[in-house]
Design a protein around this motif. Structure first.
Motif, PDB file in Angstrom:
ATOM      1  N   THR A 186       0.822  -1.206   0.000  1.00 33.88           N
ATOM      2  CA  THR A 186       0.000   0.000   0.000  1.00 33.88           C
ATOM      3  C   THR A 186       0.856   1.255   0.000  1.00 33.88           C
ATOM      4  N   THR A 187       1.889   1.273   0.836  1.00 35.39           N
ATOM      5  CA  THR A 187       2.800   2.422   0.896  1.00 35.39           C
ATOM      6  C   THR A 187       3.499   2.614  -0.441  1.00 35.39           C
ATOM      7  N   PHE A 188       3.932   1.513  -1.033  1.00 38.27           N
ATOM      8  CA  PHE A 188       4.618   1.567  -2.317  1.00 38.27           C
ATOM      9  C   PHE A 188       3.695   2.145  -3.391  1.00 38.27           C
ATOM     10  N   LYS A 189       2.443   1.694  -3.434  1.00 36.83           N
ATOM     11  CA  LYS A 189       1.490   2.185  -4.432  1.00 36.83           C
ATOM     12  C   LYS A 189       1.213   3.671  -4.256  1.00 36.83           C
ATOM     13  N   LYS A 190       1.168   4.135  -3.012  1.00 39.14           N
ATOM     14  CA  LYS A 190       0.944   5.561  -2.756  1.00 39.14           C
ATOM     15  C   LYS A 190       2.146   6.385  -3.220  1.00 39.14           C
ATOM     16  N   LYS A 191       3.335   5.862  -2.989  1.00 37.07           N
ATOM     17  CA  LYS A 191       4.553   6.598  -3.327  1.00 37.07           C
ATOM     18  C   LYS A 191       4.834   6.582  -4.832  1.00 37.07           C
ATOM     19  N   PHE A 192       4.495   5.470  -5.499  1.00 40.44           N
ATOM     20  CA  PHE A 192       4.741   5.313  -6.931  1.00 40.44           C
ATOM     21  C   PHE A 192       3.447   4.875  -7.633  1.00 40.44           C
ATOM     22  N   PRO A 193       2.474   5.763  -7.788  1.00 40.31           N
ATOM     23  CA  PRO A 193       1.163   5.363  -8.328  1.00 40.31           C
ATOM     24  C   PRO A 193       1.185   4.918  -9.792  1.00 40.31           C
ATOM     25  N   ASP A 194       2.180   5.326 -10.560  1.00 40.83           N
ATOM     26  CA  ASP A 194       2.190   4.961 -11.983  1.00 40.83           C
ATOM     27  C   ASP A 194       2.991   3.689 -12.270  1.00 40.83           C
ATOM     28  N   VAL A 195       3.475   3.007 -11.239  1.00 38.15           N
ATOM     29  CA  VAL A 195       4.285   1.801 -11.454  1.00 38.15           C
ATOM     30  C   VAL A 195       3.407   0.654 -11.956  1.00 38.15           C
TER      31      VAL A 195
ATOM     32  N   GLU B 199      20.225  -8.673 -17.546  1.00 38.17           N
ATOM     33  CA  GLU B 199      20.511  -7.306 -17.121  1.00 38.17           C
ATOM     34  C   GLU B 199      20.714  -6.391 -18.325  1.00 38.17           C
ATOM     35  N   ASP B 200      21.509  -6.823 -19.301  1.00 37.20           N
ATOM     36  CA  ASP B 200      21.759  -6.016 -20.498  1.00 37.20           C
ATOM     37  C   ASP B 200      20.470  -5.746 -21.273  1.00 37.20           C
ATOM     38  N   ALA B 201      19.625  -6.760 -21.418  1.00 40.28           N
ATOM     39  CA  ALA B 201      18.374  -6.595 -22.169  1.00 40.28           C
ATOM     40  C   ALA B 201      17.433  -5.620 -21.472  1.00 40.28           C
ATOM     41  N   VAL B 202      17.300  -5.735 -20.151  1.00 40.76           N
ATOM     42  CA  VAL B 202      16.426  -4.832 -19.396  1.00 40.76           C
ATOM     43  C   VAL B 202      16.944  -3.401 -19.476  1.00 40.76           C
ATOM     44  N   LEU B 203      18.244  -3.230 -19.304  1.00 38.44           N
ATOM     45  CA  LEU B 203      18.824  -1.882 -19.392  1.00 38.44           C
ATOM     46  C   LEU B 203      18.704  -1.312 -20.807  1.00 38.44           C
ATOM     47  N   GLN B 204      18.819  -2.166 -21.817  1.00 40.91           N
ATOM     48  CA  GLN B 204      18.649  -1.722 -23.201  1.00 40.91           C
ATOM     49  C   GLN B 204      17.221  -1.234 -23.429  1.00 40.91           C
ATOM     50  N   MET B 205      16.240  -1.953 -22.900  1.00 45.07           N
ATOM     51  CA  MET B 205      14.837  -1.528 -23.032  1.00 45.07           C
ATOM     52  C   MET B 205      14.631  -0.161 -22.392  1.00 45.07           C
ATOM     53  N   CYS B 206      15.208   0.031 -21.209  1.00 49.87           N
ATOM     54  CA  CYS B 206      15.086   1.324 -20.522  1.00 49.87           C
ATOM     55  C   CYS B 206      15.770   2.429 -21.316  1.00 49.87           C
ATOM     56  N   GLY B 207      16.962   2.134 -21.824  1.00 48.38           N
ATOM     57  CA  GLY B 207      17.725   3.128 -22.583  1.00 48.38           C
ATOM     58  C   GLY B 207      17.029   3.544 -23.857  1.00 48.38           C
ATOM     59  N   MET B 208      16.385   2.601 -24.533  1.00 42.68           N
ATOM     60  CA  MET B 208      15.679   2.917 -25.784  1.00 42.68           C
ATOM     61  C   MET B 208      14.555   3.921 -25.556  1.00 42.68           C
ATOM     62  N   MET B 209      13.963   3.880 -24.373  1.00 43.28           N
ATOM     63  CA  MET B 209      12.832   4.764 -24.075  1.00 43.28           C
ATOM     64  C   MET B 209      13.235   5.966 -23.241  1.00 43.28           C
ATOM     65  N   GLY B 210      14.518   6.048 -22.912  1.00 44.64           N
ATOM     66  CA  GLY B 210      14.995   7.189 -22.135  1.00 44.64           C
ATOM     67  C   GLY B 210      14.437   7.226 -20.720  1.00 44.64           C
ATOM     68  N   LEU B 211      14.208   6.041 -20.146  1.00 44.58           N
ATOM     69  CA  LEU B 211      13.630   5.966 -18.808  1.00 44.58           C
ATOM     70  C   LEU B 211      14.559   5.237 -17.855  1.00 44.58           C
ATOM     71  N   GLY B 212      14.408   5.498 -16.585  1.00 43.42           N
ATOM     72  CA  GLY B 212      15.163   4.775 -15.579  1.00 43.42           C
ATOM     73  C   GLY B 212      14.452   3.489 -15.202  1.00 43.42           C
ATOM     74  N   LEU B 213      15.158   2.630 -14.547  1.00 40.78           N
ATOM     75  CA  LEU B 213      14.623   1.343 -14.112  1.00 40.78           C
ATOM     76  C   LEU B 213      14.378   1.399 -12.617  1.00 40.78           C
ATOM     77  N   LEU B 214      13.195   1.008 -12.191  1.00 39.02           N
ATOM     78  CA  LEU B 214      12.887   0.992 -10.769  1.00 39.02           C
ATOM     79  C   LEU B 214      13.383  -0.309 -10.133  1.00 39.02           C
ATOM     80  N   TYR B 215      13.034  -1.436 -10.737  1.00 38.34           N
ATOM     81  CA  TYR B 215      13.429  -2.729 -10.183  1.00 38.34           C
ATOM     82  C   TYR B 215      13.135  -3.821 -11.195  1.00 38.34           C
ATOM     83  N   TYR B 216      13.937  -4.882 -11.175  1.00 39.00           N
ATOM     84  CA  TYR B 216      13.607  -6.067 -11.959  1.00 39.00           C
ATOM     85  C   TYR B 216      14.101  -7.298 -11.219  1.00 39.00           C
ATOM     86  N   SER B 217      13.465  -8.420 -11.507  1.00 41.33           N
ATOM     87  CA  SER B 217      13.909  -9.697 -10.962  1.00 41.33           C
ATOM     88  C   SER B 217      13.698 -10.752 -12.037  1.00 41.33           C
TER      89      SER B 217
END
Length: 78
Positions: free
Chosen positions: A5-14, A31-49
């Motif tokens: 609940t706290t996480f959703k309030k702090k990051f509502p668009d996640v 890791e490289d593929a996830v970072l490449q996806m973020c880089g292509m869209m000019g966005l940062g990465l919050l978390y991945y597993s």
């Protein structure tokens, strides 16, 4: 401690994006593929597993829309 609940309030668009691979990739490849996806869209990465053929990426709504129905380095999205 951060609760769901706290996480959703702090990051509502996640949004959670589930990705599936054809084969099990190395940690570095994932890791490289996830970072490449973020880089292509000019966005940062919050978390991945990842586990076996599944990758879970926590992203913004904008990135989720851009990732839907795509493929990068053998990782199928959408």
């Amino acid at each position: 401690m951060v609760t769901k609940t706290t996480f959703k309030k702090k990051f509502p668009d996640v949004k959670v994006q589930k990705l599936q691979t054809e084969v099990v990739f190395s940690r570095k490849h994932v890791e490289d593929a996830v970072l490449q996806m973020c880089g292509m869209m000019g966005l940062g990465l919050l978390y991945y597993s990842y586990s076996n053929k599944w990758i879970t990426v926590y992203t913004s709504e904008k990135m989720k829309k851009g990732m839907d129905n795509g493929n990068i380095n053998g990782i199928t999205m959408g």
